[in-house]
Design an enzyme around this catalytic site. Sequence first.
Site, mmCIF file in Angstrom:
data_model
loop_
_atom_site.group_PDB
_atom_site.id
_atom_site.type_symbol
_atom_site.label_atom_id
_atom_site.label_comp_id
_atom_site.label_asym_id
_atom_site.label_seq_id
_atom_site.Cartn_x
_atom_site.Cartn_y
_atom_site.Cartn_z
ATOM 1 N N LYS A 275 0.838 -1.200 0.000
ATOM 2 C CA LYS A 275 0.000 0.000 0.000
ATOM 3 C C LYS A 275 0.875 1.252 0.000
ATOM 4 O O LYS A 275 2.008 1.215 0.481
ATOM 5 C CB LYS A 275 -0.852 0.030 1.281
ATOM 6 C CG LYS A 275 -1.976 -0.975 1.337
ATOM 7 C CD LYS A 275 -2.729 -0.848 2.659
ATOM 8 C CE LYS A 275 -3.838 -1.882 2.794
ATOM 9 N NZ LYS A 275 -4.926 -1.716 1.823
ATOM 10 N N ARG A 349 -10.225 -11.684 2.357
ATOM 11 C CA ARG A 349 -11.095 -12.739 1.823
ATOM 12 C C ARG A 349 -10.418 -14.105 1.878
ATOM 13 O O ARG A 349 -11.083 -15.132 2.000
ATOM 14 C CB ARG A 349 -11.534 -12.368 0.391
ATOM 15 C CG ARG A 349 -10.415 -12.268 -0.595
ATOM 16 C CD ARG A 349 -10.767 -11.436 -1.826
ATOM 17 N NE ARG A 349 -10.785 -10.000 -1.555
ATOM 18 C CZ ARG A 349 -11.052 -9.057 -2.451
ATOM 19 N NH1 ARG A 349 -11.351 -9.385 -3.702
ATOM 20 N NH2 ARG A 349 -11.030 -7.778 -2.132
HETATM 21 N N1 BES Z 1 -8.039 -3.797 4.642
HETATM 22 C C1 BES Z 1 -8.252 -3.382 3.295
HETATM 23 C C2 BES Z 1 -9.562 -2.629 3.114
HETATM 24 C C3 BES Z 1 -9.691 -1.316 3.844
HETATM 25 C C4 BES Z 1 -9.403 -0.124 3.195
HETATM 26 C C5 BES Z 1 -10.148 -1.284 5.145
HETATM 27 C C6 BES Z 1 -9.549 1.082 3.878
HETATM 28 C C7 BES Z 1 -10.282 -0.091 5.814
HETATM 29 C C8 BES Z 1 -9.994 1.088 5.196
HETATM 30 C C9 BES Z 1 -8.264 -4.598 2.389
HETATM 31 O O1 BES Z 1 -7.484 -5.667 2.782
HETATM 32 C C10 BES Z 1 -7.756 -4.144 1.065
HETATM 33 O O2 BES Z 1 -6.619 -3.785 0.992
HETATM 34 N N2 BES Z 1 -8.596 -4.195 0.048
HETATM 35 C C11 BES Z 1 -8.228 -3.771 -1.257
HETATM 36 C C12 BES Z 1 -8.705 -4.811 -2.217
HETATM 37 C C13 BES Z 1 -8.142 -4.658 -3.615
HETATM 38 C C14 BES Z 1 -6.655 -4.937 -3.617
HETATM 39 C C15 BES Z 1 -8.855 -5.622 -4.531
HETATM 40 C C16 BES Z 1 -8.884 -2.430 -1.517
HETATM 41 O O3 BES Z 1 -9.990 -2.194 -1.022
HETATM 42 O O4 BES Z 1 -8.260 -1.594 -2.169
HETATM 43 MN MN MN Z 2 -5.473 -5.486 2.111
#
Ligand code: BES
Ligand code: MN
Length: 497
Positions: A275, A349
Site C-alpha cells: 500500500k 477474503r
Molecule cells: N483492509 C483493506 C480494506 C480497507 C481499506 C479497510 C480502507 C479499511 C480502510 C483490504 O485488505 C484491502 O486492501 N482491500 C483492497 C482490495 C483490492 C486490492 C482488490 C482495496 O480495497 O483496495
Molecule cells: Mn489489504
Amino acid sequence: MPAALKFGFTPFARPRGVLVVFCEENLKFGPATQRTLAPIGELLRRAAAADRFTGKNGTVLDLIAPGQLNVPRLIVVGIGKAGDAKPRDLVKFGGVAMGKVPSAAAQATIFAEFASGALKGNHVADLTLGARLRAYSFDLYKTKPKEGEEKADKVEVNFACSNPAGAEKAWAQTAAIAGGVLLARDLVNEPANILYPGEFARRASSLGKLGVNVEVLDVAAMKKLGMAALLGVGQGSAHESKLVVMRWNGGKRGADPVAFIGKGVCFDTGGISIKPAQGMEDMKGDMAGAACVVGLMHALATRKAKVNAIGAIGLVENMPDGKAQRPGDIVKTMSGQTIEIINTDAEGRLVLADVLHYVNKRFKPKFMINLATLTGAIIVALGQEYAGMFANDDKLVERLTKAGEATGERVWRMPLGPEYDKMIDSKFADMKNTGGRWAGSITAAQLLQRFVNKTPWVHLDIAGTAMGSPQSDINKSWGSGWGVRLLERLVEDYYER
Ligand code: BES
Ligand code: MN
Ligand code: ZN
C-alpha cells in the site's frame, strides 16, 4: 476516560454535582424536573430566550452556577419530541448528556425524565449505555494530559429515576453490552506492535474467565487442516498466525449454534502488493471484524445469554518479506478449492475463506455472520453511515436491518449474483482473489460466498464504520466498536423475544 467511572440510580431528590435535565420542544420539562428547577424558573426562561433555546433536538443550554439552584452547573439537553424516540435515540441522549459534563467534574446527576414523566428501567439503561460509551477514551499511551484536558480521577454519575432498583437491574444487562463495545474499541485502537496475532489470541483467551470455551489453533494445527489460504497471508510475518475459536453455550444443550466470524488482520501493509505510505497507519484497525466478534462474545457471556454462539477469528499480519506470498501464487483452501493470488492486498477474503469453511463444517451453525474491514470500495459506496451487507438469506437481512435501525448501527444490502461471480473466475485456478476495479466490494463478497455452501450467511463489510468515524455523540475514539450492539440485538431478537 476517568480512572474510575461509577453509575448509580437514585430517586428524584436534590441533585448532586453537575445537573443534567432533558427538555422537549417549547421548553417542556417532566414533573420532577419542573419541581427541581422551580427556584430558578424566571432565570431559566430568560437564559433560554437569550440563547433562543426552545428544546429542539440536538440543542443544549448550559448555565454555570445557576442562581438559587445549589449546583455548579445546569445543563438542559433539548430532545425535540420524545414521543417517537427509538432505543438508539435514548443512547444518543445519554451520550449528549455525558458529553456536556466537564471532564474535570467529579460528580453529576442526570434526571432520567422526559416531559411525559419518568423513564422506564430499560430506557434509563439505554441512557446509561450512551453515557458510558461517550465517556470512553483510549489514553493508554499518553503519559500526561494535554493542558486543559485534565480529567477527574473518580467520576460518579447518578441517574435520578422513579424506580432506581428497576433501572439498576436493567443496567446490569445493558452494562454487558457496553463492556463488549469498549473491549472491541480497545482492540481496534491498540497499535500492531502490541496487538499482533499471538497477543490478540491471549486477550481473546481471557474470555475464559467468563465461562467462554476458547481454543487457539497455531500454524501447525492449521497446516494439518489444510488452511493454506489463511496461512499464505501470514507467511511473510515474524508473528505466527492464529485461529481462535470461542464457544459460549448458554442455550439448550446440543442445539445448533449461531456463528460469528471476524477478519483479524492485525496489520495490513498490503504485502508484496504494498500500500502507499499515506494513511497506512490506519491498517492497525484491519482486525476490527475480529474485535467485534470478541466484544460480542464478551457481552453474551457477561449477561449469560441463553444462546449457543460460536465466535471464530482468523488472526494474521500481512507483511512484505522474502517469505511473503507473491502475486501469481496459487493456494489450496481447506475446502479444496484453489485461489490464484492476483493482489496480495486482497488478503481478508483469503483468511475468511478458510475460517468460514472451517466453522461451517465443524459446527453446522444455524447461520453465519462474518464481519470484515474488507474493501476500500465499500467506503466509496456507503461512506461511514452504513455497513455493506451481502447475504444469501432474506430473513437474516430483515432481522439485521431491523436491529440496525433500533441500535443505530445500520446496514445496507448490496447485490450478489452470477454475473459478479464470473468476474473472479481464474485462468489458472478455481478463482482469483480480485475481480478488477469495478464492483470491488461485491466481487470480494462473491469469493466469500463460494465458501459457505447453503448455510444462511451474511457478510458485513465494515471498512467504513469500524474506525476513524466522524466523531459521534456516543464515540469520541478512533475505533468505534461497531457491530457489537447490532449483533447483540440480533441475538436477543432471535432467541429471547
Ligand atoms: N483492509 C483493506 C480494506 C480497507 C481499506 C479497510 C480502507 C479499511 C480502510 C483490504 O485488505 C484491502 O486492501 N482491500 C483492497 C482490495 C483490492 C486490492 C482488490 C482495496 O480495497 O483496495
Ligand atoms: Mn489489504
Ligand atoms: Zn485488509
